[in-house]
Design an enzyme around this catalytic site. Structure first.
Site, PDB file in Angstrom:
ATOM      1  N   HIS A  25      -2.653  -1.326   3.817  1.00 34.31           N
ATOM      2  CA  HIS A  25      -3.039  -2.742   3.798  1.00 34.31           C
ATOM      3  C   HIS A  25      -2.647  -3.390   2.467  1.00 34.31           C
ATOM      4  O   HIS A  25      -2.282  -4.563   2.432  1.00 34.31           O
ATOM      5  CB  HIS A  25      -4.548  -2.880   4.031  1.00 34.31           C
ATOM      6  CG  HIS A  25      -4.957  -2.437   5.404  1.00 34.31           C
ATOM      7  ND1 HIS A  25      -5.272  -3.322   6.410  1.00 34.31           N
ATOM      8  CD2 HIS A  25      -5.075  -1.204   5.946  1.00 34.31           C
ATOM      9  CE1 HIS A  25      -5.569  -2.647   7.511  1.00 34.31           C
ATOM     10  NE2 HIS A  25      -5.466  -1.360   7.247  1.00 34.31           N
ATOM     11  N   ASN A  27      -0.067  -2.534   0.604  1.00 32.72           N
ATOM     12  CA  ASN A  27       1.394  -2.732   0.541  1.00 32.72           C
ATOM     13  C   ASN A  27       1.815  -4.083   1.120  1.00 32.72           C
ATOM     14  O   ASN A  27       2.450  -4.879   0.428  1.00 32.72           O
ATOM     15  CB  ASN A  27       2.130  -1.592   1.259  1.00 32.72           C
ATOM     16  CG  ASN A  27       2.133  -0.312   0.447  1.00 32.72           C
ATOM     17  OD1 ASN A  27       1.678  -0.297  -0.690  1.00 32.72           O
ATOM     18  ND2 ASN A  27       2.641   0.756   1.018  1.00 32.72           N
ATOM     19  N   ASP A 120      -7.016  -9.985   4.444  1.00 34.90           N
ATOM     20  CA  ASP A 120      -6.726  -9.058   5.531  1.00 34.90           C
ATOM     21  C   ASP A 120      -7.595  -9.456   6.725  1.00 34.90           C
ATOM     22  O   ASP A 120      -8.757  -9.849   6.571  1.00 34.90           O
ATOM     23  CB  ASP A 120      -7.084  -7.640   5.079  1.00 34.90           C
ATOM     24  CG  ASP A 120      -6.510  -6.587   6.010  1.00 34.90           C
ATOM     25  OD1 ASP A 120      -5.574  -5.894   5.598  1.00 34.90           O
ATOM     26  OD2 ASP A 120      -7.005  -6.456   7.159  1.00 34.90           O
ATOM     27  N   SER A 143      -1.023  -5.143  11.507  1.00 34.40           N
ATOM     28  CA  SER A 143      -0.526  -4.382  12.668  1.00 34.40           C
ATOM     29  C   SER A 143       0.576  -5.183  13.350  1.00 34.40           C
ATOM     30  O   SER A 143       0.915  -6.288  12.932  1.00 34.40           O
ATOM     31  CB  SER A 143      -1.657  -4.159  13.675  1.00 34.40           C
ATOM     32  OG  SER A 143      -1.937  -5.379  14.342  1.00 34.40           O
ATOM     33  N   SER A 283      -0.966   7.654   4.680  1.00 32.58           N
ATOM     34  CA  SER A 283      -1.872   7.788   3.532  1.00 32.58           C
ATOM     35  C   SER A 283      -3.282   8.230   3.911  1.00 32.58           C
ATOM     36  O   SER A 283      -4.099   8.471   3.025  1.00 32.58           O
ATOM     37  CB  SER A 283      -1.945   6.446   2.806  1.00 32.58           C
ATOM     38  OG  SER A 283      -2.503   5.457   3.656  1.00 32.58           O
ATOM     39  N   ASN A 360       3.135   0.120   9.111  1.00 32.15           N
ATOM     40  CA  ASN A 360       4.074  -0.061   7.995  1.00 32.15           C
ATOM     41  C   ASN A 360       5.228   0.923   8.090  1.00 32.15           C
ATOM     42  O   ASN A 360       6.389   0.549   7.950  1.00 32.15           O
ATOM     43  CB  ASN A 360       3.364   0.119   6.649  1.00 32.15           C
ATOM     44  CG  ASN A 360       2.365  -0.968   6.377  1.00 32.15           C
ATOM     45  OD1 ASN A 360       2.733  -2.102   6.132  1.00 32.15           O
ATOM     46  ND2 ASN A 360       1.084  -0.650   6.468  1.00 32.15           N
ATOM     47  N   SER A 361       4.899   2.179   8.341  1.00 30.17           N
ATOM     48  CA  SER A 361       5.958   3.197   8.430  1.00 30.17           C
ATOM     49  C   SER A 361       6.898   2.870   9.579  1.00 30.17           C
ATOM     50  O   SER A 361       8.127   2.935   9.444  1.00 30.17           O
ATOM     51  CB  SER A 361       5.340   4.582   8.634  1.00 30.17           C
ATOM     52  OG  SER A 361       4.605   4.942   7.484  1.00 30.17           O
ATOM     53  N   THR A 362       6.328   2.515  10.727  1.00 29.16           N
ATOM     54  CA  THR A 362       7.145   2.188  11.895  1.00 29.16           C
ATOM     55  C   THR A 362       8.092   1.044  11.575  1.00 29.16           C
ATOM     56  O   THR A 362       9.300   1.102  11.831  1.00 29.16           O
ATOM     57  CB  THR A 362       6.225   1.782  13.074  1.00 29.16           C
ATOM     58  OG1 THR A 362       5.345   2.867  13.338  1.00 29.16           O
ATOM     59  CG2 THR A 362       7.018   1.429  14.317  1.00 29.16           C
ATOM     60  N   ASP A 380      -4.125   2.045  15.913  1.00 29.76           N
ATOM     61  CA  ASP A 380      -2.956   1.389  16.507  1.00 29.76           C
ATOM     62  C   ASP A 380      -1.776   2.343  16.668  1.00 29.76           C
ATOM     63  O   ASP A 380      -0.775   1.991  17.300  1.00 29.76           O
ATOM     64  CB  ASP A 380      -2.547   0.165  15.670  1.00 29.76           C
ATOM     65  CG  ASP A 380      -2.084   0.541  14.271  1.00 29.76           C
ATOM     66  OD1 ASP A 380      -2.448   1.630  13.793  1.00 29.76           O
ATOM     67  OD2 ASP A 380      -1.352  -0.265  13.656  1.00 29.76           O
TER      68      ASP A 380
HETATM   69  N1  UDP Z   1       4.168   5.593   1.817  1.00 28.70           N
HETATM   70  C1  UDP Z   1       4.769   5.769   0.595  1.00 28.70           C
HETATM   71  N2  UDP Z   1       5.103   7.031   0.208  1.00 28.70           N
HETATM   72  C2  UDP Z   1       4.886   8.116   0.988  1.00 28.70           C
HETATM   73  C3  UDP Z   1       4.266   7.927   2.257  1.00 28.70           C
HETATM   74  C4  UDP Z   1       3.934   6.644   2.633  1.00 28.70           C
HETATM   75  O1  UDP Z   1       4.996   4.812  -0.159  1.00 28.70           O
HETATM   76  O2  UDP Z   1       5.205   9.228   0.552  1.00 28.70           O
HETATM   77  C5  UDP Z   1       3.820   4.219   2.215  1.00 28.70           C
HETATM   78  C6  UDP Z   1       4.666   3.747   3.374  1.00 28.70           C
HETATM   79  O3  UDP Z   1       5.889   3.230   2.882  1.00 28.70           O
HETATM   80  C7  UDP Z   1       3.777   2.718   4.034  1.00 28.70           C
HETATM   81  C8  UDP Z   1       2.357   3.186   3.706  1.00 28.70           C
HETATM   82  O4  UDP Z   1       2.483   4.183   2.685  1.00 28.70           O
HETATM   83  O5  UDP Z   1       4.020   1.439   3.470  1.00 28.70           O
HETATM   84  C9  UDP Z   1       1.651   3.824   4.876  1.00 28.70           C
HETATM   85  O6  UDP Z   1       1.240   2.831   5.753  1.00 28.70           O
HETATM   86  P1  UDP Z   1       1.186   3.058   7.315  1.00 28.70           P
HETATM   87  O7  UDP Z   1       0.731   1.781   7.943  1.00 28.70           O
HETATM   88  O8  UDP Z   1       2.464   3.596   7.806  1.00 28.70           O
HETATM   89  O9  UDP Z   1       0.141   4.208   7.532  1.00 28.70           O
HETATM   90  P2  UDP Z   1      -1.347   4.479   6.976  1.00 28.70           P
HETATM   91  O10 UDP Z   1      -1.174   5.138   5.660  1.00 28.70           O
HETATM   92  O11 UDP Z   1      -2.042   3.155   6.884  1.00 28.70           O
HETATM   93  O12 UDP Z   1      -1.916   5.394   8.003  1.00 28.70           O
END
Ligand code: UDP
Length: 457
Positions: A25, A27, A120, A143, A283, A360-362, A380
């Site tokens: 969130h 990021n 948010d 999302s 994360s 974010n990753s997707t 999600d």
């Molecule tokens: N991320 C990163 N480095 C890593 C793994 C993840 O910077 O080694 C960042 C990734 O680019 C993304 C965020 O962590 O922006 C993870 O957000 P996401 O919505 O994908 O998953 P969540 O962590 O919320 O489950």
């Protein structure tokens, strides 16, 4: 990527942004803040002390810590710092945060020139605070639009009795969801609710309600990816929606809560194009040790080079890699604690991303044209995984437990699949085009800046 000093036209107008304190969130909110700064606005970030952003990375912003400033407050001391339990903080702050936030905002408003508040969407308590101060509130929903529409349908799914189905009602679980035919009923159950009235269900329905009451919604997405969903949103939620692909403007590196390892880049630079699998489950997710070992075996058995992010705390009961025998992955792969993900995805040696399907990753993967293997856990993620595998078809789902043979064969299949790679490339090209003058992103960003500038200060 955007120049941070594009214009200073409205620098006298200030925007206050309030992210949720979790990596996925922080990021997008800090990316949005930078984009708005580039449009000439002044920026103030409200943040909690828990997971506070690294303020020194943003000398051009003002920061103010709010809400959980008393670490001895026993309502917060028992909240887990890792994993799903850490989200309890969201429920508590939504319940108790209003008065303190109002006081902080009153002080900021006294200085004048505040255009609006952007929070948010999960900070649903902030809508009534903003209303009481006559301050327009926009929402950042981190999302996809598709996921939000699903969340808005939870009362409908609850009335249909979906949440009461159990594992032994297999035929019903495999049925299509009428309104969202790319989903099966079992996908709805994987989101993690028990009913619209449990703690998560209530938080989500308040989020939906207060988003509807807001002055506008900002999405980390793009019209070319979610056009039918955008039409449904505009129909059901008569507030303006602005779709902006944040990763196309800026990387999220400066909002990283963990130190980023860069030592593997010289190795990555030596690998042939599209030959390395990037693996990360975000994360928050944690796995059992036995599942971790299946993942490790599957990776090694696939005989593909890989970079695997194993966050400290990712394996339940371990600090880091203790369950893995020394030298297990050999020269085939690199295991690291945390990486600059967008930079990794943009590297031409990366051939696919095995992801937990966080949004974010997707979306970062979509922005870089990298095909995905989707292993969703909850929330999600099952919806994102289904959208990517069934709608855009730039990924495949790897679900139903962790089993080394299935993992190895999915990896080999996706790394060699030229059609999926081509589709991912075409989608990336559409995103790139949307940034050019006249494109959907360009227009959306301009209208967001104009909309915020239209609020009286
Ligand atoms: N991320 C990163 N480095 C890593 C793994 C993840 O910077 O080694 C960042 C990734 O680019 C993304 C965020 O962590 O922006 C993870 O957000 P996401 O919505 O994908 O998953 P969540 O962590 O919320 O489950």
């Amino acid at each position: 990527m955007e120049n941070l000093t594009e214009t200073t036209d409205h620098r006298h107008r200030r925007i206050i942004l309030f992210p949720l304190p979790y990596q996925g969130h922080l990021n997008p909110m800090l990316q949005l803040a930078n984009i708005l700064y580039s449009k000439g606005f002044s920026i103030t970030i409200l943040h909690t002390n828990f997971n506070a952003p690294k303020t020194s990375n943003y000398p051009h912003f003002t920061f103010k810590s709010v809400l959980d400033n008393a670490p001895q407050d026993e309502r917060y001391t028992n909240i887990a710092s890792q994993g799903l339990g850490s989200f309890d903080r969201i429920f508590l702050l939504n319940q108790y945060g209003a008065d303190e936030l109002r006081e902080e905002l009153e002080i900021l408003l006294r200085d004048g020139q505040v255009s609006c508040l952007i929070t948010d969407a999960l900070w649903h308590f902030t809508q009534s605070v903003a209303d009481s101060l006559n301050l327009p509130r926009l929402v950042l929903r981190t999302s996809s639009l598709f996921c939000f529409l699903l969340y808005a349908s939870i009362p409908l799914f609850d009335d249909r009795g979906y949440f009461e189905l159990s594992d032994n009602r297999v035929p019903e679980l495999e049925e299509e969801v009428v309104e969202f035919p790319m989903l099966k009923v079992k996908d709805i159950l994987k989101m993690g609710f028990k009913s619209k009235n449990d703690t998560v269900g209530e938080c989500i329905s308040s989020m939906v309600k207060q988003t509807k009451a807001s002055s506008g919604i900002i999405w980390n997405s793009i019209k070319e990816l979610e056009e039918p969903e955008l039409e449904m949103m505009l129909h059901d939620f008569p507030v303006p929606s602005f779709l902006i692909p944040f990763p196309k403007h800026l990387t999220a590196s400066s909002s990283s809560l963990l130190d980023q390892d860069r030592t593997f880049f010289p190795w990555l630079d030596l690998q042939p194009p599209n030959s390395v699998l990037y693996v990360s489950f975000g994360s928050v997710i944690q796995v059992e040790e036995k599942d971790f070992l299946e993942i490790a075996h599957g990776l090694v058995d696939s005989k593909q080079a890989f970079i695997w992010v194993v966050r400290p705390g990712f394996i339940k009961g371990s600090d880091w890699l203790e369950p893995l025998p020394d030298g297990f992955v050999g020269e085939m792969g690199r295991i690291v604690k945390w990486v600059p993900q967008q930079e990794v995805l943009a590297h031409n040696a990366i051939g696919a991303f095995w992801t937990h399907s966080g949004w974010n990753s997707t979306f970062e993967s979509v922005c870089e044209g990298v095909p995905m293997i989707c292993s969703p856990f909850w929330g999600d993620q099952p919806l994102n995984a289904r959208y990517i595998s069934e709608v855009t078809k730039v990924g495949v789902c790897l679900e139903n437990g962790w089993e080394r043979e299935a993992i190895a064969s999915a990896i080999k299949r996706v790394m060699m699949d030229q059609e999926i790679r081509e589709r991912a490339k075409v989608l990336k090209q559409k995103l790139d085009v949307s940034l050019i003058k006249g494109g959907s992103t360009y227009e959306s960003l301009d209208s967001l800046a104009a909309y915020i500038s239209s609020f009286p200060v």
